[in-house]
Motif scaffolding. Sequence first.
Motif, mmCIF file in Angstrom:
data_model
loop_
_atom_site.group_PDB
_atom_site.id
_atom_site.type_symbol
_atom_site.label_atom_id
_atom_site.label_comp_id
_atom_site.label_asym_id
_atom_site.label_seq_id
_atom_site.Cartn_x
_atom_site.Cartn_y
_atom_site.Cartn_z
ATOM 1 N N UNK A 29 0.850 -1.201 0.000
ATOM 2 C CA UNK A 29 0.000 0.000 0.000
ATOM 3 C C UNK A 29 0.880 1.243 0.000
ATOM 4 N N UNK B 177 -2.314 9.407 1.524
ATOM 5 C CA UNK B 177 -3.111 8.271 1.063
ATOM 6 C C UNK B 177 -3.677 7.463 2.230
ATOM 7 N N UNK C 121 -6.178 7.868 4.033
ATOM 8 C CA UNK C 121 -7.625 7.686 3.980
ATOM 9 C C UNK C 121 -8.034 6.563 3.038
ATOM 10 N N UNK C 122 -7.143 6.160 2.162
ATOM 11 C CA UNK C 122 -7.490 5.108 1.200
ATOM 12 C C UNK C 122 -7.299 3.721 1.796
ATOM 13 N N UNK D 136 -8.786 1.774 3.973
ATOM 14 C CA UNK D 136 -9.892 0.805 3.997
ATOM 15 C C UNK D 136 -10.116 0.112 2.663
ATOM 16 N N UNK D 137 -9.914 0.831 1.581
ATOM 17 C CA UNK D 137 -10.114 0.200 0.274
ATOM 18 C C UNK D 137 -9.106 -0.929 0.093
ATOM 19 N N UNK D 138 -7.905 -0.709 0.624
ATOM 20 C CA UNK D 138 -6.870 -1.734 0.477
ATOM 21 C C UNK D 138 -7.122 -2.930 1.392
ATOM 22 N N UNK D 139 -7.378 -2.629 2.635
ATOM 23 C CA UNK D 139 -7.353 -3.752 3.580
ATOM 24 C C UNK D 139 -8.686 -4.455 3.750
ATOM 25 N N UNK D 140 -9.705 -4.014 3.070
ATOM 26 C CA UNK D 140 -10.974 -4.730 3.206
ATOM 27 C C UNK D 140 -10.794 -6.170 2.729
ATOM 28 N N UNK D 141 -11.439 -7.015 3.450
ATOM 29 C CA UNK D 141 -11.439 -8.464 3.169
ATOM 30 C C UNK D 141 -10.048 -9.068 3.077
#
Lengths: 217, 685
Positions: free
Chosen positions: A69, A75, A77-78, A80-85
């Motif tokens: 990442x 960056x 704030x981004x 969650x998009x990376x670490x989801x699931x």
Amino acid sequence: MNSSRNSSSDSYNFKVVLLGEGCVGKTSLVLRYVEDKFNNNHISTIQASFLNKKLNVYGKRINLAIWDTAGQERFHALGPIYYRSSNGAVLVYDITDEDSFQKVKSWVKELRRMLGTEICLVIVGNKTDLEKDRHVTFEDAELYSNNVGAVYFETSAKLNQGVEDMFLKLTEKMMEAHEQKVAKSASLGRQNSQRANVLVVEDDQVEQPTRQCCGSS
Amino acid sequence: MPMCVLNLQRSYKYMMYATKQPSLRINQADLKCKNGCGFYGNADWNGYCSKCYRDHLGFEKQKKQGQAQLEKQKSNAFTKFEEKKKHQSDKKSKFLPLFRKPSNLKELEKPHRNSDLKHSNPDADKLMAEFMLTFGQLSESLRHDFFKYIQVFIKRIQTDINMNKPIEDVTEVAQKYYNTFNNGLNTSSTFKDLPSDVRDQLLDFFEKYVMTILFSSLFCPNSTNDEEKDLIIQERIRKLSWVNAHHLDCCISETSIEVRDLVYTAITDLLGMDSVKAPLDKLNCVVKCCRSVMEVLQHCQGGPASADEFLPALIFVVLKANPARLKSNILYVTRFCNDSRLMQGEAGYYFTNLCCAVSFIENLTAKSLNMAEEEFDAYMSGQITCVSAWESALVACEGMHQLRENLNILKDLSQRTTIVQEGSKMLREDIEKFKNELNETVSVVMERTPLVIKPRKSPISLNPHHEQSGGATDVSLRKHDFDQSEPENLNFYHQNLEIGHLNDYTKENLQLDITPCTLIAENASTISVEPTPEDHSHNSFGLSKINYDIDFSDFSGENSMVEDLTPERISLNVTPDPFGPLGTSSAIFQEPLVPLNTSLNVQEKTDSAKSKQQYVLPLVEKLETTLLDEDETDIQNLPSPMKPMSSYSGFSKQGLQIPSIPCNTGDISYLNAHSNASTSSKDDS
């Protein structure tokens, strides 16, 4: 979840995110692990942001998808998009940089808030080859890690110290977590079995096919 | 586990709002449903909660139906014929809603799509061909089962769409069915024995097939505001056009040609996302784009690129590409691409990065660019219209291009100049050579001339020794015997002698001796004054262009001071003439003389001479200077020849009558004598 899609019972797909401030050695760490190289000049892949590592643990085939990442603050704030699931997260800091450790703490808080205990955490103090410039003591970091339910490791991507161990430990933890999940969902499945045929669209219902799949794995 | 699934199923919704969650500073009230029912709202549902949103949708639908009816009533007010037609079309529309008025588009298009599917669909045909190519070897029952799955899926989705279910529900149904199909693949007897890679292929193809068929109803569906979002992000990116690689701390060197090419490739790949239908294909476009970005980064920094470099570069590419329907495409992929694929693998990673890039662009602030608030605002409002490096690089490239072009032109010009210079040098040399040659020939001729004249004399004069004494009168008398018809010839020998004398003189005083030329010129001059063209035919030996020189020679010829003048005259007027345009310079000082003579011919020729001058400027200049020195003497002599001019024309007429001019003999000496005779005859009169 990722692993659930795999049909064969003894193989897993795990998604691991690398989190941490810029310049703490996230990329070096993963390159050391996947390619066993440190110097950028000899690395064959053109990118080090997404890497796959195949493992064999306890007779199970494991595929680690390691997502790098962007560590810059802008960056953040981004994240969650990376670490989801994702199944696991490697939180890297630089032992010579106190700020990067603070950053790790904020990541831990965020991950715990967003994903709860679903995600296996490993906190990594990198750059042990720069021991003389150390600013974060081993004890502090370990204490903190134990408090938040994370495993603590100290590594040196440059000297190839502790990198393999760290990823192996993480994999074991993820497998453990996955087994627990399967067991839990299996019991849930039994509870909800009578609802399996109902066509009402509910969140539980959505899990239904997944559960079956997991059961087969 | 349930948590995980939840995250997956709500992936995009979650993704887009998760970015804001870490820094939760929004009031709780803002998150509540707009209806004030106490439940939480969602921007995807126009700020309503799910229940209120459904009610809201139903209300909207009713409103639209009402509008449609109103329109129908309106149209009924038309003439009977039209009414009849309308009724017919209404009847028809029951079967083919396609023909109804497009007022309630939503309901219209769906049945249309239905029929569209049943009829031949080029996409379906193409996919069918692809299927047969890849899976042709599979057994009949298997293929049958496969298409049964497909038919079931399509039917289900279509009924859902026709029921106007929110897209989220459709998504869930689709994702569920993907899983069902996957399970079917793994468990059913027909598919179980297939190798796993074929099963994966079948799964991919299943998704591709159904999504291509259903694309028109699932992409940017009417029930959502995807289109608005597209416009918003497009506008946003347009506003951010000033952002350059430097702002993003991105190492892309915008001015390097190779890097630019790679960036253009990445942009093209990203733009290609909108032109394919299946989510899988769209995903592939994203992957291709990201790989190009990786190449760019490798080019710029060497070594493998990490996410720290990759994400800014991707943001930069997205900003510069400003892809069409970006949001719709992303939403479509998140909704209808098999979730499991989206969550793992390279494609999933790159797609996630694209989502990150879009999210970053949407939430971009001055702080995220490390920029002062005022500066950022100024950029956004357009107060500062700084040419971004990308554009300036474009300009620079353009400038470089122009520079290169201009350099080429300059090179070409310099080449041509050297050619011209060489040409002029050669011309000069040629002229010099010609001059020398001519001088030589002239001198040869000069040497010969007295010899030629003498034999001429000898047959005429009975006493050659007599001639030697130079008695002009004696000669003329004898000449008279010889040729009485031409009174001009009376002085022929007298003149001849003069010339002979003159020749001696010139030989002594001038290296350049062109007596014959002078004589020719004299002859020509007489003709030039004449208006009849016949005279020119007399001059057919082609030296007529020297005409304008002759006035001079004539004056001097008839002048009493002939012998004094001739040396200068010869060098002045005649020398340059035969060598082409050089002689034109002589016209310069001839001009003042011409008006008196009032011969238009001469003027015209001087004009043409002038125009000729333009081409040989460097040479003319040289000549002029030398000529001007001599010019003075001529000008001094001018007044005296002026007067005889009027009478001169008369003589020229007489000259016309001279039939004996042996123009084509080439024997200049003869001509010499003749023209001299004409001038001398002038004296007589």
